[in-house]
Every structure is written in C-alpha cells, then in structure tokens.
Design a protein around this motif. Structure first.
Motif, mmCIF file in Angstrom:
data_model
loop_
_atom_site.group_PDB
_atom_site.id
_atom_site.type_symbol
_atom_site.label_atom_id
_atom_site.label_comp_id
_atom_site.label_asym_id
_atom_site.label_seq_id
_atom_site.Cartn_x
_atom_site.Cartn_y
_atom_site.Cartn_z
ATOM 1 N N LEU A 13 0.842 -1.190 0.000
ATOM 2 C CA LEU A 13 0.000 0.000 0.000
ATOM 3 C C LEU A 13 0.884 1.249 0.000
ATOM 4 N N LEU A 14 0.839 1.998 -1.088
ATOM 5 C CA LEU A 14 1.654 3.207 -1.245
ATOM 6 C C LEU A 14 0.997 4.356 -0.496
ATOM 7 N N ALA A 15 1.633 4.801 0.592
ATOM 8 C CA ALA A 15 1.017 5.798 1.462
ATOM 9 C C ALA A 15 1.970 6.938 1.784
ATOM 10 N N LEU A 126 -0.526 -7.512 -4.759
ATOM 11 C CA LEU A 126 -1.525 -6.472 -4.980
ATOM 12 C C LEU A 126 -0.900 -5.134 -4.605
ATOM 13 N N ILE A 127 -0.939 -4.175 -5.517
ATOM 14 C CA ILE A 127 -0.366 -2.849 -5.263
ATOM 15 C C ILE A 127 -1.490 -1.820 -5.239
ATOM 16 N N LEU A 128 -1.532 -1.041 -4.157
ATOM 17 C CA LEU A 128 -2.626 -0.114 -3.911
ATOM 18 C C LEU A 128 -2.100 1.282 -3.609
ATOM 19 N N SER A 129 -2.983 2.250 -3.743
ATOM 20 C CA SER A 129 -2.708 3.601 -3.267
ATOM 21 C C SER A 129 -3.497 3.809 -1.983
ATOM 22 N N GLY A 130 -2.895 4.505 -1.029
ATOM 23 C CA GLY A 130 -3.548 4.720 0.255
ATOM 24 C C GLY A 130 -4.325 6.009 0.338
#
Length: 386
Positions: A13-15, A126-130
């Motif tokens: 999760l990119l935060a 799984l790659i996400l944006s926070g």
C-alpha cells in the motif's frame, strides 16, 4: 533470511504521498492520514478493503511526514490486521550498505521493498494507493486475474471522455486484454481509466522492477515505465472493470464536495454499509454530546464532540467543539477543531485542533467563493487569521 508462512497474495500500500493540492490539510501530515467522514482517515478505506477481502498481510510504504500515520496504524488491530504470521508492516525508506535514499517513484518504492515481499514469497502481489475512497473486494479482482492467466491485471473504471486525459488510459480488446496504454493522453482513444490498483504475478513484478532500477533514464513509475514496458514485451495484461464509487479527494474542492455528498439522504458512497464495513482506529470511547439549546440538522457528528450551537449540513469529526451561539454550515471540522461561542463558519474546512475564536467569521456563504481552509493547530482570531 528467515521465511514467513507463504502467502497466496500480499498487498503493498503506497502511502507516502504529500498530497500538495490539499494545501494546508497536508502541511504537517501525509495525504492518507487526512481525516474524512467524521471518524475515518483516508487510509482506512484501503486497509478496510484488505481486511474485508481476507488479505491479511499488508506492507504500508510511508515517506512524507509519516509520524501520525505510523502511530495511527499501530499494530493493525483496528482492521484485524495483526496476525503473527502477517498483519501490517510499516515500510519507510531505509539505509543500506550503499547508503539510503527516498523512494524515487511508485515502482522504486516497491523495488526497495522486494526483500519484504520475498519474506512471504507470494504468488501474487496487490499494489494499492492509500489515498483513494472506495470499497472493493480484491478477491474478485484476483479471480479475474487467474481466469485470464494474466501477468498483470489493472483495475479500471469508465470516465467521461472529456476527463480521460487526466488518467492512464487503457485500450482493450473484446476479451479485456490490454492492447494499448497511454499515460494522460491529450487525445484519448478509450474511456477506461487506470485506478492505480494492480495485481502482478510476483515473478513478473520482480523481474520488471529489477530491470527498471538499472535504467537511469526511467522515472521508476508504474504508469510511465513498468506498464508500457510489459505491454511492449507482449506480457498478458488485462483489465478488471470496477463499477462502484471511487474518488481521489486530491483537491480542496473535491474533498469538500465529497464530504458534503455524505450528508445526502441516499449518498452515492454510504459509510454505513455494514456488509462491507469501513474500520477506523480513532478513539471512539466517549459519545458525542448535543447541548439542550443546540440545533443539529443534516450532519454527521463524531464521537467525543460537544455541540452547543447550530450545526447545519456539516461533518463534525471526533472530539470537536461548537460553542454556544456559534453557527457551522456546509463545513468540515477535522478532529479536535474548536469553534468558540458566537463564531460563524461557512463553507470551510478546519484542520485538526484548529480554533475559530469567539465572534470570528470564517468562510463565506457565497457558493461562488473558494472553500475557506485553515490548517492543523492554527487559530483564527476575530477580525483575521493568526
């Protein structure tokens, strides 16, 4: 290095984003840590999606002013993400024998944490944006990924063609396989916009990131570099089309507009869907108090808040205070904000622990005026801001 129990899928999760377009709201905290909806922070939505999707291992990559975010996430127990063989891990930039450096881009952030991914040796990443608001069951996206025997699946949603140039745009064939990708094209050929949500086969991701790290001309970005490279290599890239609510509250106007939409009788985004709950780590131990002379209408009032004046069509976050004779309308008070006796707040956003002094007027009822904003820990005196 000791291996953990192998996982089928792991989330990254990119935060670390600053969210500079939110101005004063992100002056001291990262965008994913900004409060939203009375008792939530923006990162709650991605973490809750993971929890509701039964993804129990999440690496949270922080960078810009991470202190509040790190403290807020804690052990991950608020989201049920505190398993001994997984849970939430905070992943800031770190020093190595060759030195240390900030994450140079979204792809570089994941590259610098390949060792973390290898600990769990997942088949899928799984790659996400926070910093987005939405509900999604990632298991449905994973099922689509498996059925297509994909190397990479990208979640997309249809957008109006006049807005498509703001996004990474996919062109797909009748099977959903991506045949063309353009990052923010001036003349888009499709209305399928990337949501910045990716499922990679781990081996494909690792190889692409290692090669990208060796390319001095790269921006080390998924949209600009990784996706075009994999497409050019003939990898199997597929779309997963999402039709629910999704919003990037990246500007003051979109943040305010989305907050106000929560107050509609049938909101497009329902915070209280108990079949797919949004979890929060805010302290909710004490209830709100509505004074005998207070008037509250069409509003959300968070736990621990004290209301003695008038609150109309507003979002009042946890531990806020509205004094006697004060009036708050069409506004958002972030946690701990204070509006003292006799003060007036119109079409405004008040940062955390900010104060509007007694008798002061902040904001305007003019619908054409800009949303008034004050940052965290700031004070507006009667007659001006300090």
């Amino acid at each position: 290095m000791k291996k953990m129990r192998k996982k089928e899928i792991l989330a990254m999760l990119l935060a670390g984003g600053q969210g500079s377009r939110l101005g004063a709201l992100t002056k001291t905290i990262a965008k994913p840590a900004v409060s939203f909806g009375g008792k939530y922070r923006i990162i709650d939505f991605s973490l809750s999606n993971c929890a509701n999707s039964h993804i129990d291992t999440v690496g949270v990559l922080t960078q810009y002013r991470p202190y509040l975010l790190n403290s807020y996430i804690g052990t991950g127990s608020a989201w049920g993400l505190d398993a001994r063989d997984g849970g939430v891990s905070i992943l800031p930039p770190y020093a190595t024998e060759s030195g240390g450096q900030w994450y140079a881009g979204t792809a570089d952030a994941i590259y610098q944490n390949l060792n973390y991914i290898d600990l769990y040796d997942p088949k899928y990443v799984l790659i996400l944006s926070g910093d987005h608001l939405y509900r999604m069951n990632y298991q449905e996206m994973l099922r689509c990924h498996k059925e297509n025997n994909a190397d990479l699946t990208i979640s997309v949603m249809k957008v109006p063609m006049e807005e498509a140039s703001r996004f990474g745009i996919m062109t797909a064939d009748e099977t959903g396989r991506i045949v063309k990708f353009a990052e923010k094209p001036k003349q888009p050929e499709s209305d399928l916009a990337s949501m910045g949500i990716y499922i990679f086969n781990k081996d494909v991701l690792e190889k692409a990131l290692i090669e990208d790290s060796e390319d001095a001309s790269s921006d080390h970005d998924f949209g600009k570099n990784i996706i075009p490279k994999l497409l050019g290599e003939g990898k199997r890239l597929f779309c997963y089309e999402f039709s629910g609510f999704w919003m990037d509250v990246g500007t003051i106007s979109s943040f305010h507009e989305t907050s106000m939409s929560l107050l509609e009788e049938n909101p497009v985004f329902d915070l209280y869907d108990y079949d797919f709950p949004i979890f929060s780590n805010e302290n909710l131990s004490s209830p709100e108090y509505i004074g005998p002379e207070a008037n509250v209408s069409g509003s959300i009032v968070g736990n621990g808040s004290q209301i003695f004046g008038d609150v109309i069509h507003s979002v009042i976050s946890v531990d806020s205070y509205v004094g006697r004779g004060a009036r708050v309308k069409d506004s958002v008070l972030l946690p701990g904000a204070t509006v003292e006796d006799g003060a007036t707040v119109n079409r405004a956003i008040l940062g955390e622990y900010s104060v509007i002094r007694a008798g002061a007027v902040f904001g305007s009822e003019d619908p054409q005026a800009d949303i008034a904003v004050i940052g965290d820990d700031c004070i507006v005196e009667k007659g001006g801001e300090s």
